[in-house]
Scaffold this motif. Structure first.
Motif, PDB file in Angstrom:
ATOM      1  N   GLY A   3      -0.600  -3.038  -8.582  1.00  0.00           N
ATOM      2  CA  GLY A   3      -1.013  -3.395  -9.931  1.00  0.00           C
ATOM      3  C   GLY A   3      -1.769  -2.261 -10.605  1.00  0.00           C
ATOM      4  N   GLN A   4      -1.372  -1.929 -11.811  1.00  0.00           N
ATOM      5  CA  GLN A   4      -2.014  -0.822 -12.523  1.00  0.00           C
ATOM      6  C   GLN A   4      -3.469  -1.125 -12.824  1.00  0.00           C
ATOM      7  OE1 GLN A   4       0.305   0.484 -15.915  1.00  0.00           O
ATOM      8  NE2 GLN A   4       2.230   0.244 -14.795  1.00  0.00           N
ATOM      9  N   ASP A   5      -3.757  -2.360 -13.234  1.00  0.00           N
ATOM     10  CA  ASP A   5      -5.146  -2.721 -13.529  1.00  0.00           C
ATOM     11  C   ASP A   5      -6.011  -2.639 -12.275  1.00  0.00           C
ATOM     12  OD1 ASP A   5      -4.756  -3.191 -16.252  1.00  0.00           O
ATOM     13  OD2 ASP A   5      -4.172  -5.280 -15.921  1.00  0.00           O
ATOM     14  N   GLU A   6      -5.480  -3.182 -11.163  1.00  0.00           N
ATOM     15  CA  GLU A   6      -6.256  -3.187  -9.923  1.00  0.00           C
ATOM     16  C   GLU A   6      -6.459  -1.772  -9.399  1.00  0.00           C
ATOM     17  OE1 GLU A   6      -6.378  -5.531  -5.623  1.00  0.00           O
ATOM     18  OE2 GLU A   6      -4.667  -5.786  -6.973  1.00  0.00           O
ATOM     19  N   LEU A   7      -5.409  -0.950  -9.470  1.00  0.00           N
ATOM     20  CA  LEU A   7      -5.558   0.440  -9.044  1.00  0.00           C
ATOM     21  C   LEU A   7      -6.541   1.182  -9.940  1.00  0.00           C
ATOM     22  CD1 LEU A   7      -1.887   1.392  -8.124  1.00  0.00           C
ATOM     23  CD2 LEU A   7      -3.843   1.395  -6.577  1.00  0.00           C
ATOM     24  N   GLY A   8      -6.512   0.876 -11.230  1.00  0.00           N
ATOM     25  CA  GLY A   8      -7.457   1.493 -12.150  1.00  0.00           C
ATOM     26  C   GLY A   8      -8.890   1.190 -11.759  1.00  0.00           C
ATOM     27  N   LYS A   9      -9.130  -0.059 -11.331  1.00  0.00           N
ATOM     28  CA  LYS A   9     -10.470  -0.443 -10.893  1.00  0.00           C
ATOM     29  C   LYS A   9     -10.849   0.261  -9.596  1.00  0.00           C
ATOM     30  CE  LYS A   9     -10.337  -5.027 -13.040  1.00  0.00           C
ATOM     31  NZ  LYS A   9     -10.283  -6.494 -12.781  1.00  0.00           N
ATOM     32  N   VAL A  10      -9.892   0.361  -8.691  1.00  0.00           N
ATOM     33  CA  VAL A  10     -10.156   1.025  -7.410  1.00  0.00           C
ATOM     34  C   VAL A  10     -10.600   2.467  -7.614  1.00  0.00           C
ATOM     35  CG1 VAL A  10      -9.048   1.939  -5.328  1.00  0.00           C
ATOM     36  CG2 VAL A  10      -8.640  -0.426  -6.006  1.00  0.00           C
ATOM     37  N   PHE A  11      -9.903   3.173  -8.538  1.00  0.00           N
ATOM     38  CA  PHE A  11     -10.179   4.596  -8.742  1.00  0.00           C
ATOM     39  C   PHE A  11     -11.099   4.866  -9.936  1.00  0.00           C
ATOM     40  CE2 PHE A  11      -6.108   4.612  -6.415  1.00  0.00           C
ATOM     41  CZ  PHE A  11      -6.491   5.394  -5.336  1.00  0.00           C
ATOM     42  N   GLY A  12     -11.490   3.804 -10.642  1.00  0.00           N
ATOM     43  CA  GLY A  12     -12.413   3.979 -11.754  1.00  0.00           C
ATOM     44  C   GLY A  12     -11.811   4.704 -12.943  1.00  0.00           C
TER      45      GLY A  12
ATOM     46  N   LEU B  87      12.299   1.563  16.843  1.00  0.00           N
ATOM     47  CA  LEU B  87      12.356   0.583  15.767  1.00  0.00           C
ATOM     48  C   LEU B  87      13.035  -0.706  16.218  1.00  0.00           C
ATOM     49  CD1 LEU B  87      13.520   2.892  12.830  1.00  0.00           C
ATOM     50  CD2 LEU B  87      11.184   2.425  13.601  1.00  0.00           C
ATOM     51  N   ASP B  88      12.551  -1.808  15.665  1.00  0.00           N
ATOM     52  CA  ASP B  88      13.227  -3.088  15.831  1.00  0.00           C
ATOM     53  C   ASP B  88      13.769  -3.451  14.467  1.00  0.00           C
ATOM     54  OD1 ASP B  88      14.057  -5.687  16.137  1.00  0.00           O
ATOM     55  OD2 ASP B  88      12.398  -6.271  17.431  1.00  0.00           O
ATOM     56  N   LEU B  89      15.040  -3.181  14.258  1.00  0.00           N
ATOM     57  CA  LEU B  89      15.628  -3.357  12.937  1.00  0.00           C
ATOM     58  C   LEU B  89      15.978  -4.810  12.627  1.00  0.00           C
ATOM     59  CD1 LEU B  89      17.784  -0.123  12.732  1.00  0.00           C
ATOM     60  CD2 LEU B  89      15.482  -0.557  11.865  1.00  0.00           C
ATOM     61  N   GLY B  90      15.471  -5.727  13.458  1.00  0.00           N
ATOM     62  CA  GLY B  90      15.660  -7.139  13.168  1.00  0.00           C
ATOM     63  C   GLY B  90      14.377  -7.806  12.697  1.00  0.00           C
ATOM     64  N   GLU B  91      13.292  -7.017  12.635  1.00  0.00           N
ATOM     65  CA  GLU B  91      12.004  -7.603  12.253  1.00  0.00           C
ATOM     66  C   GLU B  91      11.764  -7.529  10.760  1.00  0.00           C
ATOM     67  OE1 GLU B  91       8.847  -5.910  14.466  1.00  0.00           O
ATOM     68  OE2 GLU B  91       9.319  -7.045  16.278  1.00  0.00           O
ATOM     69  N   GLU B  92      10.924  -8.411  10.290  1.00  0.00           N
ATOM     70  CA  GLU B  92      10.602  -8.489   8.869  1.00  0.00           C
ATOM     71  C   GLU B  92       9.577  -7.451   8.450  1.00  0.00           C
ATOM     72  OE1 GLU B  92      11.402 -10.481   6.211  1.00  0.00           O
ATOM     73  OE2 GLU B  92      13.112 -11.173   7.343  1.00  0.00           O
ATOM     74  N   GLY B  93       8.738  -7.036   9.373  1.00  0.00           N
ATOM     75  CA  GLY B  93       7.652  -6.132   8.991  1.00  0.00           C
ATOM     76  C   GLY B  93       6.331  -6.871   8.939  1.00  0.00           C
ATOM     77  N   ARG B  94       5.277  -6.133   8.868  1.00  0.00           N
ATOM     78  CA  ARG B  94       3.956  -6.748   8.933  1.00  0.00           C
ATOM     79  C   ARG B  94       3.501  -7.251   7.568  1.00  0.00           C
ATOM     80  NH1 ARG B  94       0.411  -3.199   6.869  1.00  0.00           N
ATOM     81  NH2 ARG B  94       0.915  -0.998   6.836  1.00  0.00           N
ATOM     82  N   LYS B  95       2.419  -7.992   7.567  1.00  0.00           N
ATOM     83  CA  LYS B  95       1.905  -8.549   6.332  1.00  0.00           C
ATOM     84  C   LYS B  95       1.229  -7.485   5.480  1.00  0.00           C
ATOM     85  CE  LYS B  95       1.090 -13.160   8.230  1.00  0.00           C
ATOM     86  NZ  LYS B  95       0.083 -14.207   8.491  1.00  0.00           N
ATOM     87  N   SER B  96       1.156  -7.779   4.169  1.00  0.00           N
ATOM     88  CA  SER B  96       0.543  -6.835   3.239  1.00  0.00           C
ATOM     89  C   SER B  96      -0.972  -6.826   3.388  1.00  0.00           C
ATOM     90  CB  SER B  96       0.898  -7.214   1.800  1.00  0.00           C
ATOM     91  OG  SER B  96       2.287  -7.134   1.605  1.00  0.00           O
ATOM     92  N   GLN B  97      -1.586  -5.737   2.919  1.00  0.00           N
ATOM     93  CA  GLN B  97      -3.036  -5.628   2.869  1.00  0.00           C
ATOM     94  C   GLN B  97      -3.447  -5.470   1.405  1.00  0.00           C
ATOM     95  OE1 GLN B  97      -4.710  -2.744   5.643  1.00  0.00           O
ATOM     96  NE2 GLN B  97      -2.743  -2.658   6.679  1.00  0.00           N
ATOM     97  N   ALA B  98      -4.636  -5.920   1.102  1.00  0.00           N
ATOM     98  CA  ALA B  98      -5.123  -5.815  -0.264  1.00  0.00           C
ATOM     99  C   ALA B  98      -5.339  -4.364  -0.647  1.00  0.00           C
ATOM    100  CB  ALA B  98      -6.439  -6.590  -0.407  1.00  0.00           C
ATOM    101  N   LEU B  99      -5.161  -4.065  -1.945  1.00  0.00           N
ATOM    102  CA  LEU B  99      -5.348  -2.695  -2.420  1.00  0.00           C
ATOM    103  C   LEU B  99      -6.770  -2.215  -2.151  1.00  0.00           C
ATOM    104  CD1 LEU B  99      -3.509  -2.676  -5.871  1.00  0.00           C
ATOM    105  CD2 LEU B  99      -2.727  -1.727  -3.714  1.00  0.00           C
ATOM    106  N   ALA B 100      -7.734  -3.063  -2.405  1.00  0.00           N
ATOM    107  CA  ALA B 100      -9.127  -2.645  -2.220  1.00  0.00           C
ATOM    108  C   ALA B 100      -9.395  -2.262  -0.769  1.00  0.00           C
ATOM    109  CB  ALA B 100     -10.069  -3.766  -2.654  1.00  0.00           C
ATOM    110  N   LYS B 101      -8.812  -3.009   0.166  1.00  0.00           N
ATOM    111  CA  LYS B 101      -9.006  -2.699   1.582  1.00  0.00           C
ATOM    112  C   LYS B 101      -8.345  -1.379   1.940  1.00  0.00           C
ATOM    113  CE  LYS B 101      -8.261  -4.562   6.218  1.00  0.00           C
ATOM    114  NZ  LYS B 101      -7.704  -5.697   7.013  1.00  0.00           N
TER     115      LYS B 101
END
Length: 232
Positions: free
Chosen positions: A33-42, A209-223
């Motif tokens: 998100g542009q707004d959220e990234l803007g807040k992260v970087f000021g 690689l395990d090309l049958g996996e979905e991948g891990r969960k997302s992390q918040a931008l702030a984290k």
């Protein structure tokens, strides 16, 4: 907003987002998100927008109309195609590097391998992953061909997303032994052996690689950018 982010240039913000993606702190499919990234970087979102487009040009961010920007989420087909492209291109890269490498180049490569070893021993997976990519990019720079270097950097970046999405938890991607062996082959001046080692090195990455996996969960931008606050 911290003193650190207040003074950041667009290039520095680009590098922070790039490193967060390539280092696995932002997962494939994560919304940027542009707004959220803007807040992260000021900064304002008008500064963030062209940075996201720049990352899109590098194929590690996708811009979707009416939805915004997302970390690219490579498909299984993409994963195989990127690795195949790396094998084709990097076999040529290491042949060229073997022909022109000087002692200072070998020293630089061995220093990267040593740094990667320290990062892994310190359980700093993000730094180790970045150094893995840097090793391959440094090989391309040794050739003296800027176009080749640019292509390799893009492929390495895209492959980093593949690894973040599909790598088995117990795996570490590129092996340190593989990197050290590549340097030894270059130092020996044996182009054929170096090219053979590179091909098998990249094939070994596919085996992690395990090309049958979905991948891990997302992390918040702030984290993902929490370390910026620690520098102030």
């Amino acid at each position: 907003m911290t003193a650190t982010t207040e003074a950041m240039t667009d290039d520095e913000i680009h590098r922070e987002i790039f490193d967060a993606i390539v280092g696995g702190r932002l997962a494939p499919g994560e919304k940027l998100g542009q707004d959220e990234l803007g807040k992260v970087f000021g900064v304002s979102k008008t500064r963030i927008r062209p940075i996201l487009h720049r990352l899109s040009d590098q194929k590690i961010v996708v811009m979707e109309p009416m939805r915004g920007a997302f970390v690219a989420r490579p498909s299984v087909e993409d994963a195989r195609a990127v690795n195949a492209a790396r094998q084709i291109i990097e076999e040529g890269v290491i042949r060229a590097a073997t022909r022109v490498a000087q002692p200072q180049h070998l020293k630089m490569l061995r220093e990267i391998v040593a740094e990667e070893q320290r990062a892994r021993e310190g359980r700093n997976g993000g730094r180790a992953h970045r150094l893995t990519g840097e090793f391959h990019c440094e090989l391309a720079r040794i050739t003296g061909n800027d176009v080749v270097s640019e292509v390799v950097r893009e492929l390495v970046s895209r492959d980093s997303l593949v690894v973040a999405l599909y790598q088995r938890p117990s795996s570490s991607g590129c092996s340190l032994g593989g990197h050290a062996d590549l340097v030894d082959k270059i130092e020996a001046g044996d182009e054929d052996a170096a090219a053979h080692a590179m091909r098998h090195h990249l094939q070994d990455v596919m085996e992690t690689l395990d090309l049958g996996e979905e991948g891990r969960k997302s992390q918040a931008l702030a984290k993902a950018f929490a370390h910026l606050g620690d520098k102030s």
